[in-house]
Design a protein around this motif. Structure first.
Motif, PDB file in Angstrom:
ATOM      1  N   ARG A   1      -3.002   4.131 -13.170  1.00  0.00           N
ATOM      2  CA  ARG A   1      -3.515   5.061 -12.144  1.00  0.00           C
ATOM      3  C   ARG A   1      -4.066   6.349 -12.769  1.00  0.00           C
ATOM      4  NH1 ARG A   1      -2.477   6.695  -6.436  1.00  0.00           N
ATOM      5  NH2 ARG A   1      -2.636   8.940  -6.380  1.00  0.00           N
TER       6      ARG A   1
ATOM      7  N   GLY B   1      -2.240  -6.314  -3.500  1.00  0.00           N
ATOM      8  CA  GLY B   1      -2.819  -5.463  -4.562  1.00  0.00           C
ATOM      9  C   GLY B   1      -4.225  -5.006  -4.201  1.00  0.00           C
TER      10      GLY B   1
ATOM     11  N   VAL C   1      -1.445  14.044   6.463  1.00  0.00           N
ATOM     12  CA  VAL C   1      -1.372  15.202   7.365  1.00  0.00           C
ATOM     13  C   VAL C   1      -2.611  15.216   8.270  1.00  0.00           C
ATOM     14  CG1 VAL C   1      -1.619  17.729   7.342  1.00  0.00           C
ATOM     15  CG2 VAL C   1       0.042  16.619   5.844  1.00  0.00           C
TER      16      VAL C   1
ATOM     17  N   PRO D   1       2.017  -3.535  -0.470  1.00  0.00           N
ATOM     18  CA  PRO D   1       1.194  -3.701  -1.673  1.00  0.00           C
ATOM     19  C   PRO D   1       1.003  -5.152  -2.109  1.00  0.00           C
ATOM     20  CG  PRO D   1       3.406  -2.969  -2.273  1.00  0.00           C
ATOM     21  CD  PRO D   1       3.376  -3.047  -0.781  1.00  0.00           C
TER      22      PRO D   1
ATOM     23  N   GLY E   1      -6.786  11.481  -4.729  1.00  0.00           N
ATOM     24  CA  GLY E   1      -6.297  10.207  -5.260  1.00  0.00           C
ATOM     25  C   GLY E   1      -7.501   9.275  -5.403  1.00  0.00           C
TER      26      GLY E   1
ATOM     27  N   GLY F   1      -4.970  -2.275  -1.982  1.00  0.00           N
ATOM     28  CA  GLY F   1      -5.084  -0.931  -1.381  1.00  0.00           C
ATOM     29  C   GLY F   1      -6.215  -0.107  -1.971  1.00  0.00           C
ATOM     30  N   THR F   2      -6.314  -0.095  -3.298  1.00  0.00           N
ATOM     31  CA  THR F   2      -7.311   0.755  -3.943  1.00  0.00           C
ATOM     32  C   THR F   2      -8.713   0.172  -3.770  1.00  0.00           C
ATOM     33  OG1 THR F   2      -5.573   1.240  -5.520  1.00  0.00           O
ATOM     34  CG2 THR F   2      -7.756   2.000  -6.078  1.00  0.00           C
TER      35      THR F   2
ATOM     36  N   ALA G   1      -8.885   7.210  -3.294  1.00  0.00           N
ATOM     37  CA  ALA G   1      -9.802   7.245  -2.146  1.00  0.00           C
ATOM     38  C   ALA G   1     -10.585   8.549  -2.120  1.00  0.00           C
ATOM     39  CB  ALA G   1      -9.017   7.064  -0.845  1.00  0.00           C
TER      40      ALA G   1
ATOM     41  N   ALA H   1      -4.532  22.924  -3.515  1.00  0.00           N
ATOM     42  CA  ALA H   1      -4.972  23.183  -2.134  1.00  0.00           C
ATOM     43  C   ALA H   1      -4.272  22.194  -1.202  1.00  0.00           C
ATOM     44  CB  ALA H   1      -6.491  23.040  -2.043  1.00  0.00           C
ATOM     45  N   ARG H   2      -3.164  22.633  -0.609  1.00  0.00           N
ATOM     46  CA  ARG H   2      -2.406  21.712   0.276  1.00  0.00           C
ATOM     47  C   ARG H   2      -2.855  21.908   1.715  1.00  0.00           C
ATOM     48  NH1 ARG H   2       2.562  21.654   3.008  1.00  0.00           N
ATOM     49  NH2 ARG H   2       3.191  23.680   2.179  1.00  0.00           N
TER      50      ARG H   2
ATOM     51  N   GLY I   1      -7.460  15.404  -0.417  1.00  0.00           N
ATOM     52  CA  GLY I   1      -6.786  14.468  -1.324  1.00  0.00           C
ATOM     53  C   GLY I   1      -7.727  14.037  -2.435  1.00  0.00           C
TER      54      GLY I   1
ATOM     55  N   TYR J   1     -10.146  18.498  -1.940  1.00  0.00           N
ATOM     56  CA  TYR J   1      -9.066  19.493  -1.980  1.00  0.00           C
ATOM     57  C   TYR J   1      -7.757  18.754  -2.219  1.00  0.00           C
ATOM     58  CZ  TYR J   1     -12.613  22.556  -0.136  1.00  0.00           C
ATOM     59  OH  TYR J   1     -13.777  23.289   0.022  1.00  0.00           O
TER      60      TYR J   1
ATOM     61  N   THR K   1      -3.750  -3.118  -9.742  1.00  0.00           N
ATOM     62  CA  THR K   1      -4.719  -4.207  -9.879  1.00  0.00           C
ATOM     63  C   THR K   1      -5.964  -3.853  -9.077  1.00  0.00           C
ATOM     64  OG1 THR K   1      -3.719  -5.261  -7.971  1.00  0.00           O
ATOM     65  CG2 THR K   1      -2.954  -5.960 -10.134  1.00  0.00           C
TER      66      THR K   1
ATOM     67  N   ARG L   1      -3.558  18.743  -3.302  1.00  0.00           N
ATOM     68  CA  ARG L   1      -2.385  19.639  -3.248  1.00  0.00           C
ATOM     69  C   ARG L   1      -1.760  19.897  -4.622  1.00  0.00           C
ATOM     70  NH1 ARG L   1       1.868  15.436  -0.356  1.00  0.00           N
ATOM     71  NH2 ARG L   1       1.662  13.861  -1.969  1.00  0.00           N
TER      72      ARG L   1
ATOM     73  N   GLY M   1      -3.540   9.864   1.789  1.00  0.00           N
ATOM     74  CA  GLY M   1      -2.499   8.869   1.549  1.00  0.00           C
ATOM     75  C   GLY M   1      -1.714   8.443   2.781  1.00  0.00           C
TER      76      GLY M   1
HETATM   77  C1  LIG Z   1       4.747  -0.301  -5.070  1.00  0.00           C
HETATM   78  C2  LIG Z   1       3.269  -0.214  -4.868  1.00  0.00           C
HETATM   79  C3  LIG Z   1       2.415  -0.992  -5.635  1.00  0.00           C
HETATM   80  C4  LIG Z   1       1.029  -0.924  -5.442  1.00  0.00           C
HETATM   81  N1  LIG Z   1       0.219  -1.706  -6.185  1.00  0.00           N
HETATM   82  C5  LIG Z   1      -1.122  -1.683  -5.977  1.00  0.00           C
HETATM   83  C6  LIG Z   1      -2.012  -2.473  -6.752  1.00  0.00           C
HETATM   84  O1  LIG Z   1      -1.601  -3.194  -7.662  1.00  0.00           O
HETATM   85  N2  LIG Z   1      -3.346  -2.406  -6.482  1.00  0.00           N
HETATM   86  C7  LIG Z   1      -3.835  -1.596  -5.505  1.00  0.00           C
HETATM   87  O2  LIG Z   1      -5.046  -1.576  -5.289  1.00  0.00           O
HETATM   88  N3  LIG Z   1      -3.025  -0.835  -4.761  1.00  0.00           N
HETATM   89  C8  LIG Z   1      -1.684  -0.846  -4.972  1.00  0.00           C
HETATM   90  N4  LIG Z   1      -0.869  -0.044  -4.241  1.00  0.00           N
HETATM   91  C9  LIG Z   1      -1.462   0.791  -3.190  1.00  0.00           C
HETATM   92  C10 LIG Z   1      -2.231   1.955  -3.778  1.00  0.00           C
HETATM   93  O3  LIG Z   1      -1.346   2.773  -4.518  1.00  0.00           O
HETATM   94  C11 LIG Z   1      -2.874   2.734  -2.644  1.00  0.00           C
HETATM   95  O4  LIG Z   1      -3.578   1.868  -1.792  1.00  0.00           O
HETATM   96  C12 LIG Z   1      -3.851   3.755  -3.203  1.00  0.00           C
HETATM   97  O5  LIG Z   1      -3.168   4.655  -4.047  1.00  0.00           O
HETATM   98  C13 LIG Z   1      -4.472   4.506  -2.042  1.00  0.00           C
HETATM   99  O6  LIG Z   1      -5.180   5.595  -2.517  1.00  0.00           O
HETATM  100  P1  LIG Z   1      -5.343   6.892  -1.581  1.00  0.00           P
HETATM  101  O7  LIG Z   1      -6.196   7.805  -2.369  1.00  0.00           O
HETATM  102  O8  LIG Z   1      -5.705   6.492  -0.211  1.00  0.00           O
HETATM  103  O9  LIG Z   1      -3.861   7.508  -1.448  1.00  0.00           O
HETATM  104  P2  LIG Z   1      -2.932   8.141  -2.577  1.00  0.00           P
HETATM  105  O10 LIG Z   1      -3.002   7.353  -3.816  1.00  0.00           O
HETATM  106  O11 LIG Z   1      -1.599   8.326  -1.936  1.00  0.00           O
HETATM  107  O12 LIG Z   1      -3.558   9.577  -2.866  1.00  0.00           O
HETATM  108  C14 LIG Z   1      -3.473  10.610  -1.902  1.00  0.00           C
HETATM  109  C15 LIG Z   1      -3.816  11.922  -2.601  1.00  0.00           C
HETATM  110  O13 LIG Z   1      -3.834  12.944  -1.622  1.00  0.00           O
HETATM  111  C16 LIG Z   1      -3.050  14.043  -2.053  1.00  0.00           C
HETATM  112  N5  LIG Z   1      -2.508  14.693  -0.857  1.00  0.00           N
HETATM  113  C17 LIG Z   1      -1.550  14.209  -0.032  1.00  0.00           C
HETATM  114  N6  LIG Z   1      -1.317  15.071   0.968  1.00  0.00           N
HETATM  115  C18 LIG Z   1      -2.161  16.125   0.768  1.00  0.00           C
HETATM  116  C19 LIG Z   1      -2.372  17.339   1.486  1.00  0.00           C
HETATM  117  N7  LIG Z   1      -1.680  17.633   2.591  1.00  0.00           N
HETATM  118  N8  LIG Z   1      -3.325  18.201   1.024  1.00  0.00           N
HETATM  119  C20 LIG Z   1      -4.033  17.902  -0.112  1.00  0.00           C
HETATM  120  N9  LIG Z   1      -3.839  16.768  -0.830  1.00  0.00           N
HETATM  121  C21 LIG Z   1      -2.922  15.887  -0.388  1.00  0.00           C
HETATM  122  C22 LIG Z   1      -1.981  13.416  -2.945  1.00  0.00           C
HETATM  123  O14 LIG Z   1      -1.414  14.354  -3.830  1.00  0.00           O
HETATM  124  C23 LIG Z   1      -2.787  12.337  -3.649  1.00  0.00           C
HETATM  125  O15 LIG Z   1      -3.438  12.826  -4.781  1.00  0.00           O
HETATM  126  C24 LIG Z   1       0.503  -0.061  -4.436  1.00  0.00           C
HETATM  127  C25 LIG Z   1       1.363   0.729  -3.681  1.00  0.00           C
HETATM  128  C26 LIG Z   1       2.724   0.673  -3.893  1.00  0.00           C
HETATM  129  C27 LIG Z   1       3.631   1.524  -3.053  1.00  0.00           C
END
Ligand SMILES: Cc1cc2nc3c(=O)[nH]c(=O)nc-3n(C[C@H](O)[C@H](O)[C@H](O)COP(=O)(O)OP(=O)(O)OC[C@H]3O[C@@H](n4cnc5c(N)ncnc54)[C@H](O)[C@@H]3O)c2cc1C
Length: 376
Positions: free
Chosen positions: A105, A289, A161, A286, A13, A291-292, A15, A125-126, A11, A33, A47, A35, A157
């Protein structure tokens, strides 16, 4: 481990990119890696809070993100008619660590991606599964290829998986809430990060850089089944300005609706040589705010523990010990805030307004200070 430890991060994203940067700066050979085929322009405002920036600073990424983010002038909660229920001034926020900042984002991901060499992120790369093989771990991909590494990190995320494949999953809970979001060009004066509440609904407004506004609206899932742009305007049309104005200025095609899920704290964040970060480790509502920012804390702590401890499983245990408490606190506070925000009916609404407007500010600031204070 012999040589530089190899880490496959699943992933790219917030994180995944943050973890890849933090690990590479700690001397590990990390590759993310992802997807999707390329970084695309999608998503909305987010935020970020002082703890998130402190974590980014721990691995040298804070300046790049600050450059894309816009600081709020304090923080406020209002009633639907515009009465202020609770306000923390810009100055008071500075005294507890700093003001919240809003960033798009796509721009956040571009800032993080810019800190990595091109070969550090492989797109298209999924991941379809992981295996822990004792002395190493293996990530399996949809095209049949495999990557063998000293550690596989699931940064994939909320519907991870990696988490499911490693047997670390718990059932996601539908939280009974839908959130609509949009980012629009809109000239707003400098303003606090704003959350307004009425009935079981809420509306948030954050100013972004370059004269844009990120807004979000939430309502109970049961009421929101047909919720399109017209429905939103009917639902929030008599709330205080600029809410109706923002809704009228929004192209309906730009509004994204998301049903909200979270889950109980996982029993473990790692198994053998597979570990989780970000939403994969702590799916949360959320409402805080956070999560990130919590994901950035994961990245900083994971890198520090791996750099300090030669045994991967031992480092993962130390990472989890250090991070679980803060991440779980953010998740449970988000759920509590959602519960209070979701009280339906006028009596409950008045009680909520009374509670918010009478809460002692000293206690609130203490709570904010605790949340914003990140120590590695
Ligand atoms: C409505 C809403 C509002 C929000 N507002 C805020 C806010 O204001 N502030 C804040 O800090 N957080 C907020 N969040 C939460 C925030 O979006 C998440 O906490 C943050 O995006 C987490 O990052 P992450 O990288 O863990 O996951 P994600 O952002 O989900 O990223 C996961 C990444 O992994 C990739 N991926 C998934 N599966 C696979 C796979 N099998 N193989 C390869 N790649 C894969 C995806 O394509 C993606 O790029 C909000 C969430 C929601 C739903």
């Amino acid at each position: 481990m012999t040589g530089r430890p190899q880490v496959a991060v699943i992933g790219a994203g917030p994180a995944g990119l943050a973890t890849t940067i933090a690990l590479r700066r700690a001397g590990l050979e990390a590759v993310a890696y992802e997807r999707v085929e390329a970084l695309r322009r999608h998503g909305n405002g987010l935020t970020l809070w002082p703890n998130g920036f402190a974590a980014l600073d721990a691995f040298g990424a804070g300046y790049a993100v600050r450059g894309r983010a816009h600081p709020a002038a304090g923080m406020a909660m209002r009633a639907a008619d515009g009465r202020t229920l609770y306000e923390v001034s810009e100055q008071a926020m500075k005294s507890v660590g700093g003001n919240g900042m809003a960033v798009h984002r796509t721009e956040l991901l571009a800032a993080l991606r810019g800190l990595l060499d091109p070969e550090a992120v492989r797109f298209g790369a999924r991941c379809v599964g992981v295996r822990d093989a004792g002395e190493h771990a293996v990530a399996e991909f949809a095209d049949g290829s495999e990557v063998r590494a000293d550690l596989v990190v699931g940064a994939d995320g909320i519907r991870s998986v990696v988490r499911e494949s490693a047997g670390l999953g718990r059932r996601l809970r539908h939280c009974g809430v839908v959130v609509w979001r949009a980012t629009i060009p809109f000239g707003l004066p400098e303003t606090p990060g704003l959350l307004s509440m009425g009935g079981a609904d809420a509306f948030g407004i954050w100013k972004l850089a370059e004269d844009r506004v990120y807004w979000f609206a939430s309502a109970p899932f049961a009421d929101a089944r047909q919720g399109g742009a017209d429905w939103l305007l009917r639902r929030f049309g008599d709330w205080h300005e600029p809410i109706p104005e923002l809704l009228r200025a929004t192209d309906p095609a730009q509004v994204v609706a998301t049903e909200i899920f979270d889950c109980r704290p996982l029993r473990a964040w790692s198994r053998g040589r597979v570990a989780l970060v970000g939403d994969a480790a702590h799916p949360s509502m959320p409402n805080m705010g956070q999560g990130t920012s919590q994901a950035f804390e994961d990245a900083a702590v994971l890198a520090a523990r791996l750099a300090a401890t030669p045994s991967v499983p031992e480092a993962l245990r130390a990472y989890e010990r250090q991070r679980r408490g803060r991440a779980n606190a953010a998740t449970s506070q988000a759920r509590m805030l959602a519960r209070i925000g979701g009280w339906p009916g006028p009596v409950a609404g008045r009680l909520r307004e009374w509670m918010l407007s009478h809460a002692p500010q000293r206690a609130q600031l203490r709570q904010l200070r605790q949340m914003f204070e990140f120590r590695i």
